[in-house]
Every structure is written in structure tokens, then in C-alpha cells.
Design a protein around this motif. Structure first.
Motif, PDB file in Angstrom:
ATOM      1  N   PHE A 266       0.882  -1.162   0.000  1.00 17.25           N
ATOM      2  CA  PHE A 266       0.000   0.000   0.000  1.00 17.25           C
ATOM      3  C   PHE A 266       0.922   1.214   0.000  1.00 17.25           C
ATOM      4  O   PHE A 266       1.943   1.208   0.669  1.00 17.25           O
ATOM      5  CB  PHE A 266      -0.852  -0.048   1.269  1.00 17.25           C
ATOM      6  CG  PHE A 266      -1.711   1.160   1.424  1.00 17.25           C
ATOM      7  CD1 PHE A 266      -2.860   1.312   0.648  1.00 17.25           C
ATOM      8  CD2 PHE A 266      -1.375   2.157   2.323  1.00 17.25           C
ATOM      9  CE1 PHE A 266      -3.649   2.433   0.782  1.00 17.25           C
ATOM     10  CE2 PHE A 266      -2.167   3.282   2.449  1.00 17.25           C
ATOM     11  CZ  PHE A 266      -3.306   3.421   1.679  1.00 17.25           C
ATOM     12  N   GLU A 267       0.614   2.202  -0.780  1.00 16.77           N
ATOM     13  CA  GLU A 267       1.519   3.353  -0.778  1.00 16.77           C
ATOM     14  C   GLU A 267       0.769   4.661  -0.928  1.00 16.77           C
ATOM     15  O   GLU A 267      -0.356   4.710  -1.440  1.00 16.77           O
ATOM     16  CB  GLU A 267       2.573   3.213  -1.865  1.00 16.77           C
ATOM     17  CG  GLU A 267       2.038   3.301  -3.280  1.00 16.77           C
ATOM     18  CD  GLU A 267       3.128   3.097  -4.314  1.00 16.77           C
ATOM     19  OE1 GLU A 267       3.500   1.913  -4.523  1.00 16.77           O
ATOM     20  OE2 GLU A 267       3.606   4.076  -4.896  1.00 16.77           O
ATOM     21  N   THR A 268       1.427   5.685  -0.488  1.00 21.41           N
ATOM     22  CA  THR A 268       0.887   7.029  -0.679  1.00 21.41           C
ATOM     23  C   THR A 268       2.050   7.945  -1.023  1.00 21.41           C
ATOM     24  O   THR A 268       3.188   7.694  -0.618  1.00 21.41           O
ATOM     25  CB  THR A 268       0.138   7.528   0.577  1.00 21.41           C
ATOM     26  OG1 THR A 268      -0.345   8.839   0.320  1.00 21.41           O
ATOM     27  CG2 THR A 268       1.027   7.571   1.808  1.00 21.41           C
ATOM     28  N   GLY A 269       1.791   8.956  -1.803  1.00 23.86           N
ATOM     29  CA  GLY A 269       2.898   9.811  -2.221  1.00 23.86           C
ATOM     30  C   GLY A 269       2.464  11.238  -2.461  1.00 23.86           C
ATOM     31  O   GLY A 269       1.278  11.540  -2.646  1.00 23.86           O
TER      32      GLY A 269
ATOM     33  N   ALA B  31       0.641  20.308  -7.451  1.00 27.52           N
ATOM     34  CA  ALA B  31       1.074  19.210  -6.593  1.00 27.52           C
ATOM     35  C   ALA B  31       0.136  18.042  -6.813  1.00 27.52           C
ATOM     36  O   ALA B  31      -0.998  18.216  -7.271  1.00 27.52           O
ATOM     37  CB  ALA B  31       1.030  19.638  -5.137  1.00 27.52           C
ATOM     38  N   GLN B  32       0.639  16.858  -6.512  1.00 24.59           N
ATOM     39  CA  GLN B  32      -0.221  15.681  -6.621  1.00 24.59           C
ATOM     40  C   GLN B  32      -0.089  14.822  -5.361  1.00 24.59           C
ATOM     41  O   GLN B  32       1.015  14.677  -4.828  1.00 24.59           O
ATOM     42  CB  GLN B  32       0.156  14.833  -7.840  1.00 24.59           C
ATOM     43  CG  GLN B  32      -0.824  13.684  -8.051  1.00 24.59           C
ATOM     44  CD  GLN B  32      -0.421  12.729  -9.165  1.00 24.59           C
ATOM     45  OE1 GLN B  32       0.471  11.912  -9.009  1.00 24.59           O
ATOM     46  NE2 GLN B  32      -1.091  12.868 -10.297  1.00 24.59           N
ATOM     47  N   VAL B  33      -1.199  14.310  -4.896  1.00 20.15           N
ATOM     48  CA  VAL B  33      -1.145  13.284  -3.850  1.00 20.15           C
ATOM     49  C   VAL B  33      -1.770  12.034  -4.445  1.00 20.15           C
ATOM     50  O   VAL B  33      -2.657  12.131  -5.294  1.00 20.15           O
ATOM     51  CB  VAL B  33      -1.935  13.674  -2.579  1.00 20.15           C
ATOM     52  CG1 VAL B  33      -1.200  14.675  -1.741  1.00 20.15           C
ATOM     53  CG2 VAL B  33      -3.333  14.141  -2.904  1.00 20.15           C
ATOM     54  N   TYR B  34      -1.292  10.895  -4.026  1.00 22.35           N
ATOM     55  CA  TYR B  34      -1.911   9.675  -4.543  1.00 22.35           C
ATOM     56  C   TYR B  34      -1.937   8.577  -3.503  1.00 22.35           C
ATOM     57  O   TYR B  34      -1.183   8.593  -2.523  1.00 22.35           O
ATOM     58  CB  TYR B  34      -1.199   9.211  -5.819  1.00 22.35           C
ATOM     59  CG  TYR B  34       0.120   8.523  -5.591  1.00 22.35           C
ATOM     60  CD1 TYR B  34       1.310   9.234  -5.616  1.00 22.35           C
ATOM     61  CD2 TYR B  34       0.180   7.152  -5.361  1.00 22.35           C
ATOM     62  CE1 TYR B  34       2.519   8.608  -5.408  1.00 22.35           C
ATOM     63  CE2 TYR B  34       1.388   6.513  -5.153  1.00 22.35           C
ATOM     64  CZ  TYR B  34       2.560   7.248  -5.178  1.00 22.35           C
ATOM     65  OH  TYR B  34       3.757   6.635  -4.965  1.00 22.35           O
ATOM     66  N   LEU B  35      -2.819   7.643  -3.748  1.00 24.63           N
ATOM     67  CA  LEU B  35      -2.918   6.425  -2.943  1.00 24.63           C
ATOM     68  C   LEU B  35      -2.862   5.279  -3.939  1.00 24.63           C
ATOM     69  O   LEU B  35      -3.495   5.349  -4.993  1.00 24.63           O
ATOM     70  CB  LEU B  35      -4.275   6.359  -2.236  1.00 24.63           C
ATOM     71  CG  LEU B  35      -4.534   7.346  -1.114  1.00 24.63           C
ATOM     72  CD1 LEU B  35      -5.993   7.231  -0.685  1.00 24.63           C
ATOM     73  CD2 LEU B  35      -3.617   7.043   0.063  1.00 24.63           C
TER      74      LEU B  35
END
Ligand SMILES: Cc1cc2nc3c(=O)[nH]c(=O)nc-3n(C[C@H](O)[C@H](O)[C@H](O)COP(=O)(O)OP(=O)(O)OC[C@H]3O[C@@H](n4cnc5c(N)ncnc54)[C@H](O)[C@@H]3O)c2cc1C
Lengths: 221, 446
Positions: free
Chosen positions: A21-24, A60-64
Motif C-alpha cells: 500500500f503506498e501514498t505519495g 502538486a499531486q497526492v496519490y494512494l
């Protein structure tokens, strides 16, 4: 034979870090030719605005993301990302702000090969994009006909990501990455309406977007 | 450069940019077009209406050498104001800012220019009665797939009887047309691109004052008045314009912003002749008669907006949005009705005809309260000759063809040349003005 071995080595080996599982979070640079043209025309046509509207470039970008368990060097997963770009020009009595947000829902093809390149991984991401652009004047949403001005759009997105794992502990890794992606934002009929207040005068109903991202991801096994 | 070519070039730039985004990582991409490349040539703008004034304003801001040649002794064209008729200045031409989502909407917002949203309720003179609603909704001219027939014929097709004739006439009048001439299909196509918004705003002062202060004043010293251009010779590199006094003016680029009626009537001769497709395109425009008649009364007996008169299809309370103690009713007359009034030959006769109709609607109250009138007949104006350009039956792509530049030397602007849905308006004229300057500079860059 050599090539077959290489192929085997590349794709059939055991994946070192499957199911995660990741987030960035990343800085996101945008190049959208049609929109650049629209903002340039907006600036060109309005000499009464001394401070020019910057091109819509920085965001900016956030992701899951979730990657399914796999015994292979190739694994796959799903990703949800949200990007936001902003451009603002402050003129006496008239601060004009454009904001563009995009939501991507996509599929990830993940590849890593410990024997070939330690800690490095590559990803191919294919996603569907939905976006919304808004305009604010003097920090309030721009409204006319009692409606908030907005420009919606849809498109596709394809990107390649290159990352590097830094091990924090057995379960967690920190991973700086770069990502290059292209979005044919093929249906965005109101972008010109929102940016330049015209339709069909200077731009088409679509734009191609190129993104370059630099970011940091946190991954859990 | 025509729009298609412009878009093609713009998309080539975009595609090229995608493949080789040279400026991609540079922090200072150009936020303006043609930055730092001031054109060294001379531009002449023909006509000092909203389009010509804005073109001049833009050229000035870019540091480009230009002159505006204006036929009349004043600027503004189909905009103007008159003081002294009432206790506020009246707009003798354009008066409503149609929608806020336009370049002029931005200019209004930036300068906090006082405007009022016009929320006047609409009533109808129908079957010899004043009513607030009609049995059938007459606003049938928007939407897709309308037939290429006149408003009048389309209304008949949809079963509107004779009792709706002057209501339909009023709707056509809004487009500056007679209901028998304007195309339901092409008008709706034009309207599809309208993005300014549907709300109408009135200026606390006048629309003309607004344009005067922010656009005309900065370029006034570049306007040469009383200079009707009669001929434009663009055979050679240097273009020669001859005015009515036979004075010759030279330029490298010319922006023609005269009303389409002037182009239709060949009042300016071009050599070499303009391409046949272009003159044919001019001929497809309708430009009907148009006038505004202000009627001052000692008291208010009338509805805020009344559609359906036989002499004048739209009567509007002019004092809405003004600080006033006066009672001024505006007769907004277009198309056949304006031509009929025009043919009466004098302001008095026009006023009498209107008062007579108002008496029949308001039971004799008009003549009892009448004080004065002020007639502004645009059909009479030698350099305007009508209201505004509308799309006739069979219009096709005439508007786009008419707006195309010729040999990268002649550029066309003005409300009728607005190809993005805002024709017939001041903000549309302004847009066409900046598009022409943009095309001039693009043609130099090539
Ligand atoms: C009665 C009326 C009411 C209107 N109401 C509204 C409204 O409420 N809101 C709105 O947005 N719009 C309205 N309009 C429309 C609006 O006024 C026009 O769309 C706009 O002003 C047109 O600007 P233009 O520059 O295209 O043309 P014009 O204003 O007509 O300017 C053209 C100029 O060219 C000059 N000229 C002509 N021939 C020559 C020549 N040979 N040589 C040199 N100069 C020449 C003319 O004198 C004129 O000054 C109205 C129009 C009319 C007639």
C-alpha cells in the motif's frame, strides 16, 4: 538463448517487494499547449491588467495506490491521484486566480528486479482523468447567471514512473520518484470560456497535457 | 489569418511543444503573446466604434504605430450619449452590458464601475390586452436542429397564430432583425457560442461613458475625424487608403471595422477586388433598420418592458438602474417596424406614431403625460446605416469568411465579424478588435 535468459530474468523472477500500500506527494509541472495559448491570449487582450496571468504550470499531486500480491517481478495495482494547479495574478482591485484540479483513477503495472538494479523500480500507469477548472476573482468564486463558473473535462492518462526504495524498516519504505505522463484531455469544451471568456475564438475543445513529477512515496508491505 | 489556420497553428505549436517542450522546465515561459517583439510597421484602423477603439487601445499598449481614421466627427459609432434630455444621460446607442463573462465584464469588475442588474419583468400586449404570461411560450428560437427558415416561418410551423406576430417581431428585434428575415437555424448556431451570460446590466452613468473612460480616452489623440475612407489599394507592400477628400494614407496593415452595411454596399472600393467569396459573404448578412426613441412623460403609467406593439415591438422603462426623478420610456425599434417609422420622414411623425400606439395600449395616458422625445435613427446615420448584422436564411459560414484576413494585409473586425457568438454587441465588437490585432501580429511573425 542469451536473450531468452535475459527475458526470463526480467519477468519471471521473484518480486522482492510485492503487495503494498503506498501514498505519495509530488511536485507537478504541467505543460498544456492550448491552455498556455488561452492564458497568453487573455493576457494579450487585456492590457488593463498590468500583472500578467502566469501560465498554469505548477501544482502538486497526492496519490494512494495498492499493489496486489505477486510472486513475479511484475505486479499490478490500482491508483487514485489528485492534482491541483494554480495560477494567480494580482492587479489593483482584480486578483484573478485559476485553479485546475484533476482526479485520476488508474491501473499500475509495476516492475522491479533486485538482481538487475537494486532498489530501483519502474511503473507504467494508465488512468482515466476527470478535471475541473475554476476561476476566482478577488478570492471569491467567479459567478455569473447565479452559477459558479467552471470548466469540466475528461481524458486519459498514461505515465511512466521511476523510483528508488530506501528501507526504513522491514515494513516501510521511503521512495523518491520521477514520473512523466501524458494526458490527452480530449473533452474540455469550457476551458476557453473560463480562461478567455470566449468559445472557439482561440483554442480547440481539448488539450494535450504533459506532466513531469518529482515526489516522495511511502510504502507499506 | 483565418480562425481555422490560427487554430491549426496553435495546435501545431501545442503538439510540437508536447514532443519537444523546450520551455518546459524553464521558469519563465512567456505569459503573453508576441512579448518583446513590437511590430515596426504602421497600422491603420478604419472606424472608431467599439471594435476600432479597442484595436487602437491594444496597439497603443503594444507600442505599435497606428492611426484610426473615422468618417464621422465623433467616435463611438453605434454607442453614444445625450445629456440634457432627462436628469440623467441617456445611451443613444448600446446600453446594456449583456452578461458578465466577457472582457468588458472584467474591465467593469476591475474598475468597480457602477452597474445594476436589470431584472425588469416582461409583459406582453396580446390580443389587445396587457398580460404577464402568454398561452404559449414564444421563446422558441434557441436549441439545436432548428430549420433554416425565418423566425416568422418557424413560428408558423410551430402553430403560433397571427396574434403572436408582434411578439415574435420583438424577439427578432432583439437581434436587430425583422422576423421574416432572420434565420432560426443560423441564429441559434450563433447563439450556441454565446458564453457571456444571460443577465443584462445597466451602467449607472452610460455604457458610452465607460468605453470613453477606459478605452477611447487613451487613443483619442490617434483618431483622425471626418475622414471617410473611400478606397483601399493593397496591391503593393505599402497599402494606400484614399479618403473622401482624396487624401492618401499609407500603412503596412489595415484593420477595417466599419459596419457590415458599409461593406455590403461597396462604399469602400478595394483594389485588387476582394475575393468573390468574401463579397458574397458580406451580402449574406442582414442589417436591418434600427432606432431608439426616448419618450419623456410627466408620470409613469407603463410596464417595465412591454413586447408586442404593432408600431414598436419593445417598449422599455429606461430609468431602470438610473438615479432619476424623470420618467423615460424607450421605444426600441428594429427591423421592418424601424423601416416603417424611418419612412415617416421626421422625428415628429415618428414620435406621434409611437404616442398613438401607447395611447391605444394605455388608454390615452401617453398623450396626456407626454413631455418630449429624442429620436436616434441608426438607419439615417450615413456611416452606420442600420442596427447590427444578423444571420439570414442560407447564411452558412458567411460570418467566418467575412472575418478572414486578406493577403495578411487587410484584417476585418467589428461586431458582425465576431465569429465566437458575441456579434451584435459591444463586447463582441471589442473581441473582434483584439482578434484582429492578434492576427496582424501573427501575420508578421510568420
Ligand atoms: C440601437 C442600438 C442599440 C444597441 N444596444 C446594444 C446594447 O444594449 N448592448 C450591446 O452590447 N450592444 C448593443 N448594440 C450593438 C452595439 O452598439 C454594436 O454591436 C457595437 O457598438 C458595434 O461596434 P463596431 O465597432 O463593430 O461598429 P460601429 O460602432 O458601427 O463603428 C464603426 C465605425 O466605422 C465608422 N465608419 C463607417 N464607414 C467608414 C469609412 N468609410 N471610413 C471610416 N470610418 C467609417 C463609423 O462612423 C463608426 O464610427 C446596439 C446597437 C444599436 C444600433
Amino acid at each position: 538463448m542469451k536473450y531468452r535468459l535475459l527475458f526470463f530474468n526480467l519477468f519471471a523472477g521473484i518480486c522482492a517487494f510485492a503487495q503494498s500500500f503506498e501514498t505519495g506527494l509530488s511536485y507537478n509541472y504541467l505543460y498544456a499547449g492550448q491552455w498556455d495559448n488561452l492564458i497568453q491570449t487573455y493576457n494579450f487582450a487585456r492590457p488593463f491588467l498590468v500583472e500578467k496571468q502566469p501560465l498554469l504550470k505548477h501544482g502538486a499531486q497526492v496519490y494512494l495506490a495498492y499493489r496486489f500480491k505477486s510472486e513475479k517481478r511484475i505486479s499490478h495495482g490500482i491508483q487514485l491521484s489528485y492534482s491541483y494547479f494554480r495560477s494567480s495574478a494580482e492587479n489593483a482591485g482584480f486578483t484573478n486566480t485559476l485553479g485546475f484540479s484533476a482526479l485520476n483513477v488508474g491501473y499500475i503495472l509495476h516492475y522491479e528486479n533486485e538482481t538487475l538494479l537494486k532498489r530501483v523500480y519502474a511503473e507504467l500507469i494508465v488512468a482515466a482523468t476527470g478535471g475541473r477548472m475554476q476561476r476566482r476573482i478577488n478570492n471569491a468564486p467567479f459567478e455569473y447567471d447565479q452559477k459558479r463558473a467552471k470548466a469540466l473535462g475528461i481524458g486519459g492518462n498514461v505515465g511512466t514512473k521511476l523510483g528508488y526504495h530506501l528501507k526504513i524498516n522491514e515494513a516501510v519504505r521511503l521512495s523518491p520518484f520521477v514520473l512523466l505522463s501524458y494526458t490527452p484531455y480530449f473533452y474540455a469544451p469550457d476551458a476557453e470560456v473560463l480562461i478567455n471568456q470566449t468559445r472557439g475564438l482561440v483554442a480547440e475543445d481539448w488539450t494535450g497535457m504533459l506532466n513531469a513529477q518529482f515526489g516522495l512515496a511511502l510504502k507499506w508491505k | 489569418m483565418n480562425r481555422r489556420l490560427f487554430l491549426k497553428q496553435a495546435s501545431l505549436v501545442s503538439v510540437g511543444g508536447l514532443l519537444f517542450p523546450s520551455g518546459m522546465f524553464s521558469a519563465c515561459r512567456k505569459d503573453d503573446l508576441f512579448k518583446g517583439s513590437a511590430y515596426q510597421g504602421k497600422v491603420i484602423v478604419v472606424g472608431a466604434g467599439a471594435a476600432g477603439l479597442y484595436a487602437g487601445y491594444l496597439l497603443k499598449s503594444k507600442g505599435i504605430d497606428f492611426t484610426i481614421l473615422e468618417a464621422a466627427a465623433y467616435h463611438g459609432g453605434r454607442m453614444g450619449k445625450k445629456s440634457g434630455f432627462a436628469d440623467y444621460d441617456i445611451d443613444t446607442g448600446a446600453q446594456w452590458l449583456h452578461g458578465r463573462n466577457s472582457i468588458l465584464g472584467d474591465l467593469v469588475a476591475k474598475n468597480k464601475v457602477a452597474t445594476t442588474l436589470d431584472t425588469s419583468e416582461l409583459s406582453y400586449w396580446f390580443n389587445k390586452q396587457i398580460v404577464d404570461t402568454l398561452p404559449k411560450d414564444p421563446f422558441i428560437f434557441e436549441g439545436k436542429n432548428l430549420p433554416d427558415v425565418s423566425f416568422k416561418d418557424y413560428a408558423v410551423q410551430l402553430g403560433f397564430g397571427d396574434e403572436y406576430n408582434y411578439i415574435i417581431e420583438a424577439i427578432a428585434a432583439d437581434q436587430g432583425a425583422a422576423a421574416s428575415q432572420i434565420s432560426a437555424y443560423w441564429n441559434s448556431k450563433d447563439e450556441e457560442n454565446w458564453v457571456a451570460g444571460t443577465e443584462d446590466f445597466k451602467f449607472s452613468k452610460t455604457y458610452f461613458d465607460f468605453i470613453e473612460e477606459y478605452i477611447a480616452n487613451p487613443v483619442q489623440s490617434n483618431i483622425v475625424y471626418n475622414t471617410p475612407v473611400k478606397a483601399i489599394d493593397y496591391t503593393n507592400e505599402s497599402i494606400q487608403l484614399t479618403d473622401a477628400g482624396n487624401k492618401v494614407w499609407t500603412a503596412d496593415k489595415v484593420i477595417v471595422t466599419v459596419p457590415v452595411s458599409i461593406l455590403k454596399n461597396n462604399e469602400i472600393t478595394f483594389s485588387p477586388l476582394l475575393p468573390a467569396t468574401k463579397t458574397e459573404a458580406f451580402s449574406k448578412f442582414g442589417m436591418g433598420a434600427g432606432m431608439k426613441v426616448f419618450l419623456k412623460f410627466s408620470r409613469k403609467f407603463y410596464k417595465p418592458v412591454l413586447y408586442g406593439g404593432q408600431v414598436c415591438a419593445a417598449y422599455v422603462d429606461d430609468s431602470v438602474g438610473k438615479t432619476t426623478n424623470d420618467h423615460v420610456l424607450l421605444a426600441f425599434v428594429m427591423g421592418t417596424q424601424a423601416a416603417n417609422l424611418h419612412s415617416l420622414g421626421s422625428d415628429n411623425a415618428i414620435t406621434d406614431a409611437l404616442i398613438k400606439e401607447l395611447d391605444s395600449i394605455y388608454s390615452g395616458q401617453a398623450s396626456a403625460a407626454f413631455m418630449a422625445s429624442s429620436v436616434h435613427d441608426y438607419t439615417n446615420k450615413p456611416f452606420i446605416k442600420g442596427a447590427y448584422g444578423y444571420s439570414t436564411v442560407g447564411m452558412g459560414n458567411a460570418r467566418e469568411v467575412a472575418a478572414q484576413s486578406v493577403n495578411d494585409k487587410l484584417f476585418f473586425a467589428g461586431e458582425a465579424m465576431n465569429v465566437s457568438g458575441h456579434h451584435q454587441t459591444v463586447h463582441g465588437a471589442v473581441e473582434s478588435g483584439y482578434k484582429a490585432v492578434l492576427d496582424v501580429l501573427s501575420s508578421v511573425k510568420k
